[in-house]
Scaffold this motif. Structure first.
Motif, PDB file in Angstrom:
ATOM      1  N   GLY A 161       9.554 -37.424   6.973  1.00  0.00           N
ATOM      2  CA  GLY A 161      10.023 -36.049   6.773  1.00  0.00           C
ATOM      3  C   GLY A 161       9.576 -35.512   5.434  1.00  0.00           C
ATOM      4  O   GLY A 161       9.350 -36.275   4.496  1.00  0.00           O
ATOM      5  N   GLU A 162       9.434 -34.180   5.404  1.00  0.00           N
ATOM      6  CA  GLU A 162       9.068 -33.541   4.134  1.00  0.00           C
ATOM      7  C   GLU A 162      10.313 -32.901   3.530  1.00  0.00           C
ATOM      8  O   GLU A 162      11.168 -32.407   4.263  1.00  0.00           O
ATOM      9  CB  GLU A 162       8.002 -32.463   4.417  1.00  0.00           C
ATOM     10  CG  GLU A 162       7.551 -31.735   3.172  1.00  0.00           C
ATOM     11  CD  GLU A 162       6.574 -30.601   3.474  1.00  0.00           C
ATOM     12  OE1 GLU A 162       5.707 -30.771   4.359  1.00  0.00           O
ATOM     13  OE2 GLU A 162       6.688 -29.556   2.824  1.00  0.00           O
ATOM     14  N   LEU A 163      10.427 -32.927   2.212  1.00  0.00           N
ATOM     15  CA  LEU A 163      11.598 -32.369   1.539  1.00  0.00           C
ATOM     16  C   LEU A 163      11.265 -31.037   0.889  1.00  0.00           C
ATOM     17  O   LEU A 163      10.192 -30.876   0.296  1.00  0.00           O
ATOM     18  CB  LEU A 163      12.060 -33.323   0.438  1.00  0.00           C
ATOM     19  CG  LEU A 163      12.951 -34.489   0.830  1.00  0.00           C
ATOM     20  CD1 LEU A 163      13.159 -35.396  -0.374  1.00  0.00           C
ATOM     21  CD2 LEU A 163      14.295 -33.989   1.354  1.00  0.00           C
TER      22      LEU A 163
ATOM     23  N   LEU B 272      15.166 -30.472   5.007  1.00  0.00           N
ATOM     24  CA  LEU B 272      14.068 -31.262   5.579  1.00  0.00           C
ATOM     25  C   LEU B 272      13.166 -30.368   6.412  1.00  0.00           C
ATOM     26  O   LEU B 272      13.637 -29.600   7.248  1.00  0.00           O
ATOM     27  CB  LEU B 272      14.640 -32.378   6.465  1.00  0.00           C
ATOM     28  CG  LEU B 272      15.404 -33.441   5.690  1.00  0.00           C
ATOM     29  CD1 LEU B 272      16.026 -34.456   6.637  1.00  0.00           C
ATOM     30  CD2 LEU B 272      14.464 -34.156   4.734  1.00  0.00           C
ATOM     31  N   MET B 273      11.883 -30.498   6.171  1.00  0.00           N
ATOM     32  CA  MET B 273      10.909 -29.645   6.846  1.00  0.00           C
ATOM     33  C   MET B 273      10.169 -30.452   7.915  1.00  0.00           C
ATOM     34  O   MET B 273       9.931 -31.643   7.729  1.00  0.00           O
ATOM     35  CB  MET B 273       9.868 -29.120   5.845  1.00  0.00           C
ATOM     36  CG  MET B 273      10.412 -28.743   4.493  1.00  0.00           C
ATOM     37  SD  MET B 273      11.434 -27.298   4.623  1.00  0.00           S
ATOM     38  CE  MET B 273      10.160 -26.086   4.805  1.00  0.00           C
ATOM     39  N   ALA B 274       9.774 -29.743   8.993  1.00  0.00           N
ATOM     40  CA  ALA B 274       9.062 -30.402  10.102  1.00  0.00           C
ATOM     41  C   ALA B 274       7.772 -31.043   9.604  1.00  0.00           C
ATOM     42  O   ALA B 274       7.137 -30.547   8.679  1.00  0.00           O
ATOM     43  CB  ALA B 274       8.732 -29.373  11.175  1.00  0.00           C
ATOM     44  N   VAL B 275       7.404 -32.165  10.212  1.00  0.00           N
ATOM     45  CA  VAL B 275       6.135 -32.816   9.868  1.00  0.00           C
ATOM     46  C   VAL B 275       5.333 -33.098  11.142  1.00  0.00           C
ATOM     47  O   VAL B 275       5.897 -33.183  12.225  1.00  0.00           O
ATOM     48  CB  VAL B 275       6.355 -34.159   9.127  1.00  0.00           C
ATOM     49  CG1 VAL B 275       6.770 -33.932   7.709  1.00  0.00           C
ATOM     50  CG2 VAL B 275       7.347 -35.037   9.859  1.00  0.00           C
ATOM     51  N   ALA B 276       4.025 -33.233  10.967  1.00  0.00           N
ATOM     52  CA  ALA B 276       3.168 -33.580  12.112  1.00  0.00           C
ATOM     53  C   ALA B 276       3.356 -35.063  12.426  1.00  0.00           C
ATOM     54  O   ALA B 276       3.595 -35.864  11.528  1.00  0.00           O
ATOM     55  CB  ALA B 276       1.715 -33.291  11.765  1.00  0.00           C
ATOM     56  N   GLY B 277       3.292 -35.409  13.698  1.00  0.00           N
ATOM     57  CA  GLY B 277       3.264 -36.827  14.073  1.00  0.00           C
ATOM     58  C   GLY B 277       4.607 -37.462  14.384  1.00  0.00           C
ATOM     59  O   GLY B 277       4.708 -38.686  14.468  1.00  0.00           O
ATOM     60  N   ALA B 278       5.669 -36.641  14.580  1.00  0.00           N
ATOM     61  CA  ALA B 278       6.985 -37.242  14.847  1.00  0.00           C
ATOM     62  C   ALA B 278       6.973 -38.034  16.159  1.00  0.00           C
ATOM     63  O   ALA B 278       7.614 -39.081  16.266  1.00  0.00           O
ATOM     64  CB  ALA B 278       8.057 -36.150  14.904  1.00  0.00           C
ATOM     65  N   LEU B 279       6.229 -37.538  17.162  1.00  0.00           N
ATOM     66  CA  LEU B 279       6.214 -38.245  18.452  1.00  0.00           C
ATOM     67  C   LEU B 279       5.536 -39.617  18.368  1.00  0.00           C
ATOM     68  O   LEU B 279       6.129 -40.623  18.760  1.00  0.00           O
ATOM     69  CB  LEU B 279       5.569 -37.350  19.523  1.00  0.00           C
ATOM     70  CG  LEU B 279       5.475 -37.945  20.918  1.00  0.00           C
ATOM     71  CD1 LEU B 279       6.841 -38.323  21.468  1.00  0.00           C
ATOM     72  CD2 LEU B 279       4.783 -36.977  21.874  1.00  0.00           C
ATOM     73  N   PRO B 280       4.300 -39.701  17.825  1.00  0.00           N
ATOM     74  CA  PRO B 280       3.708 -41.050  17.688  1.00  0.00           C
ATOM     75  C   PRO B 280       4.560 -41.964  16.805  1.00  0.00           C
ATOM     76  O   PRO B 280       4.643 -43.171  17.070  1.00  0.00           O
ATOM     77  CB  PRO B 280       2.342 -40.806  17.045  1.00  0.00           C
ATOM     78  CG  PRO B 280       2.111 -39.356  17.029  1.00  0.00           C
ATOM     79  CD  PRO B 280       3.326 -38.641  17.480  1.00  0.00           C
ATOM     80  N   ALA B 281       5.217 -41.390  15.789  1.00  0.00           N
ATOM     81  CA  ALA B 281       6.066 -42.219  14.921  1.00  0.00           C
ATOM     82  C   ALA B 281       7.251 -42.765  15.711  1.00  0.00           C
ATOM     83  O   ALA B 281       7.622 -43.936  15.567  1.00  0.00           O
ATOM     84  CB  ALA B 281       6.551 -41.406  13.723  1.00  0.00           C
ATOM     85  N   ALA B 282       7.840 -41.917  16.564  1.00  0.00           N
ATOM     86  CA  ALA B 282       8.993 -42.348  17.354  1.00  0.00           C
ATOM     87  C   ALA B 282       8.579 -43.439  18.348  1.00  0.00           C
ATOM     88  O   ALA B 282       9.313 -44.407  18.564  1.00  0.00           O
ATOM     89  CB  ALA B 282       9.591 -41.156  18.094  1.00  0.00           C
ATOM     90  N   ILE B 283       7.390 -43.280  18.929  1.00  0.00           N
ATOM     91  CA  ILE B 283       6.917 -44.297  19.884  1.00  0.00           C
ATOM     92  C   ILE B 283       6.676 -45.619  19.158  1.00  0.00           C
ATOM     93  O   ILE B 283       7.029 -46.693  19.649  1.00  0.00           O
ATOM     94  CB  ILE B 283       5.650 -43.784  20.608  1.00  0.00           C
ATOM     95  CG1 ILE B 283       6.066 -42.661  21.558  1.00  0.00           C
ATOM     96  CG2 ILE B 283       4.954 -44.903  21.368  1.00  0.00           C
ATOM     97  CD1 ILE B 283       4.944 -41.956  22.252  1.00  0.00           C
ATOM     98  N   ALA B 284       6.116 -45.526  17.942  1.00  0.00           N
ATOM     99  CA  ALA B 284       5.898 -46.750  17.156  1.00  0.00           C
ATOM    100  C   ALA B 284       7.235 -47.389  16.783  1.00  0.00           C
ATOM    101  O   ALA B 284       7.389 -48.613  16.855  1.00  0.00           O
ATOM    102  CB  ALA B 284       5.097 -46.420  15.905  1.00  0.00           C
ATOM    103  N   ALA B 285       8.217 -46.566  16.408  1.00  0.00           N
ATOM    104  CA  ALA B 285       9.537 -47.088  16.033  1.00  0.00           C
ATOM    105  C   ALA B 285      10.160 -47.812  17.223  1.00  0.00           C
ATOM    106  O   ALA B 285      10.713 -48.909  17.086  1.00  0.00           O
ATOM    107  CB  ALA B 285      10.433 -45.946  15.573  1.00  0.00           C
TER     108      ALA B 285
END
Ligand SMILES: Nc1ncnc2c1ncn2[C@@H]1O[C@H](COP(=O)(O)OP(=O)(O)OP(=O)(O)O)[C@@H](O)[C@H]1O
Ligand SMILES: [Mg+2]
Length: 510
Positions: free
Chosen positions: A107-109, A115-128
């Motif tokens: 996340g960006e501050l 907290l501001m939206a960031v690119a890549g939340a979906l691939p990060a969630a899949i990796a998590a």
């Protein structure tokens, strides 16, 4: 004591595990980030310091060291703000380490702790999910991350205070819900096109088998119009495809409000587009138009007007289904299985081959213009059609009865046949005929004896290459599928042959 928070660095659609470590040391008052941070990560220091100050937490007068591990992996982007801030909060004892252990964080501050939206939340969630961890991300990215799975634990706070309150149990965050984007308006319909029956037929065949399509014709013939109607006859994506496409879109920052859509991508970059715009690249090796068209359509209007280097860069992804972005010390691959649709005039003045027209420059007009497209690229276009100028008599006709929805039904039925055939052969990873290669094609696309004879005669007369031969078989397979037949007949071969080598024919005519 060192506190640790898990996060990710993106390499293409791959989310590589990164550990943020924070430690207060004695010494000069300083805030240091090490571990190959790029400029945005280095600047994170100021945002984290301001955000912590905004929520009433000044940093102690000590030396604060932040390490992003592994140290030799380049870290790019602003999504390291939140994991760095949480590692500091953990080092300060505000958030217990055993809580943070269970999450991947990004996340960006903002300076006020939002907290501001960031690119890549979906691939990060899949990796998590793959690491059996939950995800902490900004609220604006939560809906997108929620697509990673029902059972994944996602915390999507609006600001730092909400997250701290959640940890303390004073304000419980609810899990974000996956959301589908509302279908944006109605797509342009094939019904708007009068006449051009052979053009519409070619579009239907291209849609049914996922074949690359080249349309050649004078200005105003309706080439752009036809191409723009392709999405209206393509079937929606299945959940797996939707996830694949959204991962790329997520990294490109192209998911609106974190909502996913089942509609296939349709990308139409302008002919002035640069190499990085198409292949990908730029500051953070972002996906280019080819990757963003994954499982959808890449429409290149006025094909010869693209820079030659840009056109050549299409060749490799068309074969491999991937784009490679080279960086200084590593490279990134993105999936790029797109259907290429291209439109062009036969010559610079646009009218070569039209009855009664002679170009001022003579035959050179068409030859020079068409020479901008290399043979190998042309060879990859399975279906090449001439679109003659639309006749005024056609324009005065009432609109045709058949709508895009009618054609879409036939396309869907033909695609289902292909999918079932591939499944029967134990190749469930293939879906459309365009993905079948030489040996497999010969197995699934055997013409009847009359078809074989026609193929032999035509191969001699047209000087068909081995690749050309397979391309004809591939299109013929789709034609039989549209007919609902298993056996490929002479008729199908004849139609498939008629879709080849249109540019060469133009050069002769001009
Ligand atoms: N078959 C058709 N039926 C109805 N209208 C048409 C047809 N063909 C062309 N038109 C009209 O002509 C306009 C131009 O068509 P379009 O932009 O598709 O041409 P084009 O072949 O792409 O030309 P160019 O080579 O200049 O790009 C359309 O907006 C539409 O109004
Ligand atoms: Mg056009």
């Amino acid at each position: 004591m060192t506190s640790r928070v898990a996060t990710v660095a993106f390499q293409g659609i791959e989310a590589v595990a990164v550990d943020v470590q924070a430690q207060f040391l004695s010494g000069q008052v300083q805030f240091h980030i090490v571990g190959l941070p790029d400029k945005a990560v280095a600047e994170s220091r100021e945002r984290v310091r301001a955000a912590l100050y905004a929520i009433g937490l000044g940093l102690p007068g000590k030396r604060l060291a932040i390490n992003l591990s592994p140290a030799d992996l380049p870290k790019e982007g602003s999504h390291f703000d939140l994991p760095i801030a949480l590692a500091v909060l953990s080092a300060l004892g505000v958030i217990p380490p055993d809580f943070l252990n269970r999450y991947v964080v990004l996340g960006e501050l903002a300076l006020d702790g939002a907290l501001m939206a960031v690119a890549g939340a979906l691939p990060a969630a899949i990796a998590a999910n793959g690491r059996e961890m939950g995800l902490i991300c900004p609220k604006a990215s939560g809906a997108e991350a929620a697509w990673a799975g029902e059972d994944i634990d996602i915390l999507a706070p609006d600001n730092l205070i909400q997250l701290i309150n959640h940890v303390k149990g004073t304000q419980v965050l609810s899990a974000p819900k996956p959301a589908l984007a509302p279908e944006p308006g109605v797509l342009p319909d094939l019904r708007d096109i009068k006449g051009q029956e052979s053009g519409k037929r070619a579009l239907e065949v291209a849609a049914a088998g996922g074949h690359h399509l080249l349309m050649v014709g004078p200005p105003g013939a309706g080439k752009s119009m036809l191409a723009q109607r392709l999405p209206s006859i393509l079937p929606p994506m299945d959940p797996r495809e939707m996830l694949d496409v959204s991962m790329v879109a997520s990294l490109g920052g192209e998911l609106k409000d974190g909502r996913l859509s089942r509609r296939r991508p349709f990308r139409s970059p302008h002919h002035s587009a640069s190499m990085p715009a198409l292949v990908g690249g730029g500051l953070r090796a972002k996906p280019g138009e080819m990757a963003l068209a994954h499982h959808g359509v890449l429409f290149l209007d006025e094909l010869p007007e693209f820079q030659p280097r840009v056109l050549e860069s299409l060749r490799q992804p068309l074969e491999t289904g991937e784009t490679v972005v080279a960086r200084a010390n590593y490279h990134v691959t993105y999936p790029a299985q797109f259907q290429l649709v291209a439109a062009m005039n036969p010559c610079k003045c646009g009218m070569a081959g039209e009855p009664g027209h002679t170009c001022k420059k003579g035959p050179r007009c068409a030859a020079d213009y068409q020479a901008r497209i290399s043979g190998p690229l042309l060879d990859r276009m399975d279906i090449q059609i001439e679109l003659p100028a639309v006749r005024i008599a056609d324009l005065t006709l009432p609109p045709p009865k058949e709508t895009s929805a009618d054609v879409a039904l036939r396309v869907a039925a033909a695609r289902l046949r292909q999918k079932q055939r591939f499944e029967k052969l134990g190749m469930a990873q293939l879906r459309i005929n365009a993905q079948a290669d030489g040996a497999l094609l010969e197995e699934i696309a055997q013409p009847d004896s009359a078809g074989i004879k026609l193929m032999r005669d035509a191969a001699d007369a047209m000087g068909l290459s081995a690749r050309g031969y397979h391309r004809v078989l591939r299109v013929a397979r789709t034609l039989a599928d549209l007919d609902g037949r298993e056996q490929i007949a002479r008729l199908h071969i004849a139609e498939a042959l008629s879709y080849r080598q249109k540019l060469a024919a133009f050069q002769v005519a001009a």
